[in-house]
Design an enzyme around this catalytic site. Sequence first.
Site, mmCIF file in Angstrom:
data_model
loop_
_atom_site.group_PDB
_atom_site.id
_atom_site.type_symbol
_atom_site.label_atom_id
_atom_site.label_comp_id
_atom_site.label_asym_id
_atom_site.label_seq_id
_atom_site.Cartn_x
_atom_site.Cartn_y
_atom_site.Cartn_z
ATOM 1 C CD GLU A 93 0.182 -0.810 3.234
ATOM 2 O OE1 GLU A 93 0.632 -0.085 2.311
ATOM 3 O OE2 GLU A 93 -0.332 -1.937 3.034
ATOM 4 C CG HIS A 149 -7.637 0.997 0.478
ATOM 5 N ND1 HIS A 149 -6.829 1.465 1.485
ATOM 6 C CD2 HIS A 149 -6.793 0.375 -0.397
ATOM 7 C CE1 HIS A 149 -5.573 1.135 1.233
ATOM 8 N NE2 HIS A 149 -5.533 0.463 0.094
HETATM 9 N N1 ADE Z 1 -0.668 -1.954 -4.065
HETATM 10 C C1 ADE Z 1 -1.571 -2.930 -3.910
HETATM 11 N N2 ADE Z 1 -1.821 -3.132 -2.602
HETATM 12 C C2 ADE Z 1 -1.062 -2.248 -1.919
HETATM 13 C C3 ADE Z 1 -0.881 -1.956 -0.547
HETATM 14 N N3 ADE Z 1 -1.518 -2.609 0.436
HETATM 15 N N4 ADE Z 1 -0.004 -0.983 -0.214
HETATM 16 C C4 ADE Z 1 0.664 -0.332 -1.151
HETATM 17 N N5 ADE Z 1 0.540 -0.562 -2.454
HETATM 18 C C5 ADE Z 1 -0.328 -1.515 -2.846
HETATM 19 ZN ZN ZN Z 2 -3.910 -0.348 -0.843
#
Ligand code: ADE
Ligand code: ZN
Length: 343
Positions: free
Chosen positions: A203, A20
């Site tokens: 997230e 990631h």
């Molecule tokens: N693009 C880059 N970092 C990201 C993240 N943490 N969440 C969503 N899109 C992203």
């Molecule tokens: Zn990400």
Amino acid sequence: MSGSTVPPPSSSPLPVAELHLHIEGTLEPELIFELAARNGIELPYRDVADLRARYEFTDLQSFLDLYYANMAVLVTEDDFATMTTAYLRRAAGAGVRHAEIFIDPQAHLARGVDLATSIGGVARALSTSSADFGMSTSLIAAFLRDQPAEDALAVLEELITMQAPIIGIGLDSAEVGHPPSRFTAVFDRAREAGLECVAHAGEEGPPGYIREALDVLRVSRIDHGIRAMEDDELVRRLVEEQVPMTVCPLSNVRLRAVTNLAAHPLPRMLEAGLNVSIHSDDPSYFGGYLDDNLDRMRETFGLSPATFARLAANSIRSGFLPEQRQDELLAEVEIWLREQPET
Ligand code: ADE
Ligand code: ZN
């Protein structure tokens, strides 16, 4: 569990797979200034310190605004290759033995930079990662969920037509209000073309987005997924199916998805039996690379070497890499564990 009882880290870094990592999120302030000078671009910051002082985020969107703005310095194929090689060098020192790297092609297209330039530059640097750094690597094209799905589908068709050197697709950018199901046709088409499918979910967005990513997009890996912990039934399912979840602790703190590292759900996720591993997301913006994420988790929670070996093994088994390479890397983790001082 206090930091003072934790043994010092061993001299050799834990061998891990980075699953990631947004390549544009590895642009260090110094490199942003170097590329701006190379391309005759005037930045709206006085100097590196002024730029760095702006790395205070209140949520995901406040970070994304700066992240997309700074991409302006990436103009030529060489710029993309320079950024990627800088990341590979830093990651090799952090113990990264295999990396599956996200790129946001739509963010570059929107600035007039075509796919051949952005994908071509990153892929050129990745093509020598084994020879230069002993690191296996691959590329994943991530689509912006806050843009129309039709745009993503058109870009995907172009990537397929040009036989872009990607192994899969992802879904990122602003999450809340942009559920995975909007992208069903994109993910169906990618699967039909033989591409792997992953998505950011949970997230900032609710647990329901994780369900949608699994049931509707049929992804084989969830990026972040920390909000699954609010839903016991979902946790049971994720444990039963051992769905890989790529957790990024420093990112979660800096984007205020969690209040501080001590409040991070990772220990509870491990306890629940989830298939979690630790990654760095956008390391230049969030205060650290993969090794920094591991070090901070060790200091905060006093996790044992055996737990780190489990996290590393999860990362390797969750990667899209040949079984033989997985076995090689899992053997390296075993050796690392044997070298650790008794606790
Ligand atoms: N693009 C880059 N970092 C990201 C993240 N943490 N969440 C969503 N899109 C992203
Ligand atoms: Zn990400």
